[in-house]
Design a protein around this motif. Sequence first.
Motif, PDB file in Angstrom:
ATOM      1  N   ASP A   1     -34.570 -22.413 -49.244  1.00 48.81           N
ATOM      2  CA  ASP A   1     -34.818 -21.978 -47.865  1.00 48.81           C
ATOM      3  C   ASP A   1     -36.395 -22.181 -47.631  1.00 48.81           C
ATOM      4  OD1 ASP A   1     -35.867 -19.929 -49.224  1.00 48.81           O
ATOM      5  OD2 ASP A   1     -34.533 -18.581 -48.170  1.00 48.81           O
ATOM      6  N   GLY A   2     -37.383 -22.661 -48.404  1.00 50.93           N
ATOM      7  CA  GLY A   2     -38.518 -22.697 -48.418  1.00 50.93           C
ATOM      8  C   GLY A   2     -39.492 -21.484 -48.935  1.00 50.93           C
ATOM      9  N   SER A   3     -38.812 -20.402 -49.069  1.00 47.17           N
ATOM     10  CA  SER A   3     -39.771 -19.256 -49.148  1.00 47.17           C
ATOM     11  C   SER A   3     -40.011 -18.863 -50.702  1.00 47.17           C
ATOM     12  CB  SER A   3     -38.774 -17.937 -48.696  1.00 47.17           C
ATOM     13  OG  SER A   3     -37.529 -17.894 -49.628  1.00 47.17           O
ATOM     14  N   GLY A   4     -39.781 -20.046 -51.659  1.00 47.32           N
ATOM     15  CA  GLY A   4     -40.185 -19.624 -53.050  1.00 47.32           C
ATOM     16  C   GLY A   4     -41.728 -20.069 -53.232  1.00 47.32           C
ATOM     17  N   TYR A   5     -42.036 -20.120 -54.473  1.00 45.70           N
ATOM     18  CA  TYR A   5     -43.679 -20.626 -54.695  1.00 45.70           C
ATOM     19  C   TYR A   5     -43.483 -21.638 -55.957  1.00 45.70           C
ATOM     20  CZ  TYR A   5     -43.112 -17.118 -58.526  1.00 45.70           C
ATOM     21  OH  TYR A   5     -42.541 -16.432 -59.583  1.00 45.70           O
ATOM     22  N   PRO A   6     -44.451 -22.564 -56.194  1.00 46.67           N
ATOM     23  CA  PRO A   6     -45.732 -22.376 -55.597  1.00 46.67           C
ATOM     24  C   PRO A   6     -46.270 -23.014 -54.431  1.00 46.67           C
ATOM     25  CG  PRO A   6     -45.989 -23.861 -57.495  1.00 46.67           C
ATOM     26  CD  PRO A   6     -44.503 -23.401 -57.411  1.00 46.67           C
ATOM     27  N   TYR A   7     -45.223 -24.010 -53.927  1.00 49.05           N
ATOM     28  CA  TYR A   7     -45.606 -24.986 -52.913  1.00 49.05           C
ATOM     29  C   TYR A   7     -44.648 -24.705 -51.670  1.00 49.05           C
ATOM     30  CZ  TYR A   7     -48.373 -27.349 -56.197  1.00 49.05           C
ATOM     31  OH  TYR A   7     -49.314 -27.591 -57.358  1.00 49.05           O
ATOM     32  N   GLY A   8     -43.602 -23.881 -51.785  1.00 46.80           N
ATOM     33  CA  GLY A   8     -42.703 -23.540 -50.512  1.00 46.80           C
ATOM     34  C   GLY A   8     -41.811 -24.607 -50.340  1.00 46.80           C
ATOM     35  N   LEU A   9     -41.212 -25.539 -51.396  1.00 46.26           N
ATOM     36  CA  LEU A   9     -40.674 -26.742 -51.041  1.00 46.26           C
ATOM     37  C   LEU A   9     -39.274 -26.370 -50.612  1.00 46.26           C
ATOM     38  CD1 LEU A   9     -41.327 -29.092 -54.349  1.00 46.26           C
ATOM     39  CD2 LEU A   9     -42.528 -28.996 -52.123  1.00 46.26           C
ATOM     40  N   THR A  10     -38.490 -27.108 -49.736  1.00 41.53           N
ATOM     41  CA  THR A  10     -37.042 -26.810 -49.419  1.00 41.53           C
ATOM     42  C   THR A  10     -36.041 -27.800 -49.660  1.00 41.53           C
ATOM     43  OG1 THR A  10     -37.455 -28.160 -47.176  1.00 41.53           O
ATOM     44  CG2 THR A  10     -37.983 -25.778 -47.411  1.00 41.53           C
TER      45      THR A  10
ATOM     46  N   PRO B   1     -49.797  -6.603 -54.381  1.00 40.23           N
ATOM     47  CA  PRO B   1     -49.241  -7.761 -53.985  1.00 40.23           C
ATOM     48  C   PRO B   1     -50.433  -8.831 -54.538  1.00 40.23           C
ATOM     49  CG  PRO B   1     -49.345  -6.197 -52.313  1.00 40.23           C
ATOM     50  CD  PRO B   1     -49.555  -5.532 -53.265  1.00 40.23           C
ATOM     51  N   GLU B   2     -51.601  -8.351 -54.745  1.00 40.56           N
ATOM     52  CA  GLU B   2     -52.653  -9.349 -55.516  1.00 40.56           C
ATOM     53  C   GLU B   2     -52.079  -9.513 -56.991  1.00 40.56           C
ATOM     54  OE1 GLU B   2     -55.640 -11.639 -56.260  1.00 40.56           O
ATOM     55  OE2 GLU B   2     -54.945 -10.644 -54.293  1.00 40.56           O
ATOM     56  N   GLU B   3     -51.600  -8.514 -57.574  1.00 41.16           N
ATOM     57  CA  GLU B   3     -51.101  -8.765 -58.949  1.00 41.16           C
ATOM     58  C   GLU B   3     -49.918  -9.840 -59.039  1.00 41.16           C
ATOM     59  OE1 GLU B   3     -52.636  -4.730 -61.199  1.00 41.16           O
ATOM     60  OE2 GLU B   3     -50.496  -4.813 -60.162  1.00 41.16           O
ATOM     61  N   ARG B   4     -48.987  -9.521 -58.066  1.00 43.20           N
ATOM     62  CA  ARG B   4     -48.118 -10.474 -57.926  1.00 43.20           C
ATOM     63  C   ARG B   4     -48.409 -11.855 -57.574  1.00 43.20           C
ATOM     64  NH1 ARG B   4     -42.569 -10.563 -58.073  1.00 43.20           N
ATOM     65  NH2 ARG B   4     -42.795  -8.231 -58.359  1.00 43.20           N
ATOM     66  N   ARG B   5     -49.419 -11.985 -56.968  1.00 41.39           N
ATOM     67  CA  ARG B   5     -49.923 -13.493 -56.738  1.00 41.39           C
ATOM     68  C   ARG B   5     -50.528 -14.095 -57.900  1.00 41.39           C
ATOM     69  NH1 ARG B   5     -51.384 -11.364 -51.412  1.00 41.39           N
ATOM     70  NH2 ARG B   5     -53.616 -10.757 -52.332  1.00 41.39           N
ATOM     71  N   VAL B   6     -51.108 -13.216 -58.825  1.00 40.86           N
ATOM     72  CA  VAL B   6     -51.949 -13.543 -60.091  1.00 40.86           C
ATOM     73  C   VAL B   6     -50.440 -14.395 -60.868  1.00 40.86           C
ATOM     74  CG1 VAL B   6     -53.014 -13.252 -62.310  1.00 40.86           C
ATOM     75  CG2 VAL B   6     -53.909 -12.360 -59.963  1.00 40.86           C
ATOM     76  N   ILE B   7     -49.127 -13.236 -60.931  1.00 40.91           N
ATOM     77  CA  ILE B   7     -48.374 -13.871 -61.735  1.00 40.91           C
ATOM     78  C   ILE B   7     -47.573 -14.956 -61.317  1.00 40.91           C
ATOM     79  CG2 ILE B   7     -45.860 -13.057 -62.295  1.00 40.91           C
ATOM     80  CD1 ILE B   7     -46.891 -10.295 -63.233  1.00 40.91           C
ATOM     81  N   GLU B   8     -47.544 -15.433 -59.726  1.00 41.63           N
ATOM     82  CA  GLU B   8     -46.835 -16.311 -59.338  1.00 41.63           C
ATOM     83  C   GLU B   8     -47.716 -17.588 -59.664  1.00 41.63           C
ATOM     84  OE1 GLU B   8     -46.341 -15.368 -55.230  1.00 41.63           O
ATOM     85  OE2 GLU B   8     -44.497 -14.171 -55.767  1.00 41.63           O
ATOM     86  N   LEU B   9     -48.889 -17.571 -60.339  1.00 45.06           N
ATOM     87  CA  LEU B   9     -49.671 -18.604 -60.434  1.00 45.06           C
ATOM     88  C   LEU B   9     -49.015 -19.391 -62.018  1.00 45.06           C
ATOM     89  CD1 LEU B   9     -53.162 -17.699 -59.883  1.00 45.06           C
ATOM     90  CD2 LEU B   9     -51.785 -19.172 -58.610  1.00 45.06           C
ATOM     91  N   HIS B  10     -47.949 -18.549 -62.464  1.00 50.47           N
ATOM     92  CA  HIS B  10     -47.749 -18.870 -63.799  1.00 50.47           C
ATOM     93  C   HIS B  10     -47.107 -20.505 -63.997  1.00 50.47           C
ATOM     94  CE1 HIS B  10     -43.892 -17.256 -63.405  1.00 50.47           C
ATOM     95  NE2 HIS B  10     -43.294 -18.112 -64.078  1.00 50.47           N
ATOM     96  N   PRO B  11     -46.316 -20.707 -62.927  1.00 49.53           N
ATOM     97  CA  PRO B  11     -45.485 -22.235 -62.999  1.00 49.53           C
ATOM     98  C   PRO B  11     -46.778 -23.344 -62.745  1.00 49.53           C
ATOM     99  CG  PRO B  11     -44.410 -20.724 -61.349  1.00 49.53           C
ATOM    100  CD  PRO B  11     -45.731 -20.230 -61.681  1.00 49.53           C
ATOM    101  N   GLU B  12     -47.917 -23.215 -62.247  1.00 50.66           N
ATOM    102  CA  GLU B  12     -48.892 -23.892 -62.049  1.00 50.66           C
ATOM    103  C   GLU B  12     -49.663 -24.164 -63.431  1.00 50.66           C
ATOM    104  OE1 GLU B  12     -50.686 -24.438 -57.873  1.00 50.66           O
ATOM    105  OE2 GLU B  12     -50.324 -22.422 -58.485  1.00 50.66           O
TER     106      GLU B  12
END
Length: 444
Positions: free
Chosen positions: A343-352, A305-316
């Motif tokens: 549906d708002g479950s995406g990243y980085p900001y959870g926009l809908t 989970p921690e590594e996935r959070r790091v990868i999910e920073l790539h859009p920013e």
Amino acid sequence: MGSVPAWARVYVACVVAGALVCLTPVPDVHVPWWAVGLLAALYAGCEQLARCRLLGRHAPRGMGTFFPVLLAGAFLLPPAAAALVAVPGALLARVEQRPRGLRRVWRAARLGLAVWAASRVHWALAGRDAVAQPDFPDALVPVGAAVLVFCAVLTALDGGILALAERVPVRNAWRGLFLRSLAPVTVHGLAGLMMAVLWRSHYGPVAALLVLLPMHVSCWVFEQYHRERAAHQATIRALVQAVDIKDGYTRGHSERVGQASMMIACELGMDDARVEVLRFAGILHDVGKLGVPTRLLRKNGPLTPEERRVIELHPEYGHEMVRGIGFLGEARSAILHHHERLDGSGYPYGLTGTQIPECARVVAVADAFDAMTSTRCYRRARPVAAALEELERCAGTQFDPEMVEALVRALGRHGWRPAVTADGDDQRGNVPPQSEPLRAEAGS
């Protein structure tokens, strides 16, 4: 027109035949052949000068740098004589692609027909008298009509050759051609009017030639713009190559996402400028991976989970990297938000919903589609039909249904060739969880 289809050759032959008919002089119409020769030599010389290596790289193909000379001929000469002005320069023009002879003949015929039509309209509206005794703004009426006809003829002919020789879909062959050419040709038409008025004045032809100097300067400025654009393209290629080197198992993915994004944008009827921006967005959507540790991108096994959070920073990361590149425009928001979900479950900001920028919704669909239809180290490519079925299943929750439907329609017309982006079965890469295949693909 590298390998010219038979129907395209027939089309070119018909255009050439029409041009030959237009070149036939009308009896009892006085033709100042010295003026025809001078203008034809001037046009041919200007075309050669524009491509002289001593002056740098030649102007972009199709620019029509010295249309003012052709339009001045249309305003000064009878239609048949005016059409003849374009022929020597077009036949002597430098052609880089084969078949060179056919391209030269095509160029001469299309320009001859366009000039003939413009001159015909100009004369029908008493434009010759308006040039001889200029009465502004009345003199602008026949000139404006001639310019419109000139653009319309070029648009009609070019759209036909795109459909037959380049196999562009008929519905897209003429799209945007007229509007793109109208503004520059209008400027050239005014310059041609200035040449014609000076030519008829007591200053004579020598003064008329001075009009070409500012036109040459404007051409030089236009060329600098294209050089700057080429530099932009080189910058993008360098960034994409850096991502491909760092995350080798997705090699080529960025280019294909750019292509799919263009297909969706065209299907939605976006203008050419936005289509180009969407291409940039698709190509650069994963540029932020340059800020992600390589060991995570190439990890051989599931991510924590921690590594996935790091990868999910790539859009920013990607957005920060390109925020100072002005020509990308709204592509920057696509880079930042292409992993958002409706549906708002995406990243980085959870926009809908519509909070997600339209360009990001386009890239999200293109990204997931290419990920599913490309062979990776951890699984084989899905068939296109299966990938589309999965996109449609997730439309409304993860993806914008309008974008999914646009991609389905585009692929129905143009098809798609899935590509292998891994070097082999021993290629290392992080393996996404198999329980949520599409969501994992969207994170590629």
